[in-house]
Scaffold this active site. Structure first.
Site: not given
Length: 137
Positions: A47, A49, A58, A60, A91, A94
């Protein structure tokens, strides 16, 4: 939920190594993912940010993007790991990305920091009654 088949060691190693490289200065929640393509290639993502929440990426999604960049468009299994002992499940976005690039026999493994498999899910268990390319025909 699915049985607890153990996640493949090479994917676990790659997911943990990716998680260790995550850029998460705001949430401090590092996530790694590693997938195996239909051709057997292992590709990982972490991930990332940024200050403009929620415009991060993310783990994934990062792994899937790297897979597509490598010329692959299908994977059979993916391992996802967060921090601690709580299952770090993908999430909603994803889940849809995983659905797009897997077959019905795909396996999704959720592991913890101790390398223990917490969940082993089929694609249908991860995203039941999903929408995919065949719905567009």
């Amino acid at each position: 939920m699915g049985d607890t088949k153990q996640a493949p060691r090479d994917l676990v190693d790659a997911a943990l190594a990716a998680r260790d490289k995550a850029y998460a200065p705001y949430s401090k929640f590092h996530v790694g993912a590693a997938l195996r393509t239909a051709d057997g290639k292992v590709i990982a993502g972490c991930n990332v940010e940024n200050a403009a929440y929620p415009e991060g990426v993310c783990a994934e999604a990062g792994a899937i993007s790297a897979m597509v960049l490598s010329g692959e468009t299908k994977f059979d299994e993916i391992v996802v790991v967060g921090l601690g002992d709580v299952a770090c499940t993908p999430c909603g976005g994803c889940r849809q990305k995983i659905r797009e690039f897997t077959g019905t026999d795909a396996t999704i493994f959720i592991i913890n920091e101790a390398r223990e498999t917490l969940l082993t899910l089929s694609r249908e268990e991860l995203i039941p009654h999903s929408f995919g390319p065949e719905n567009l025909k």
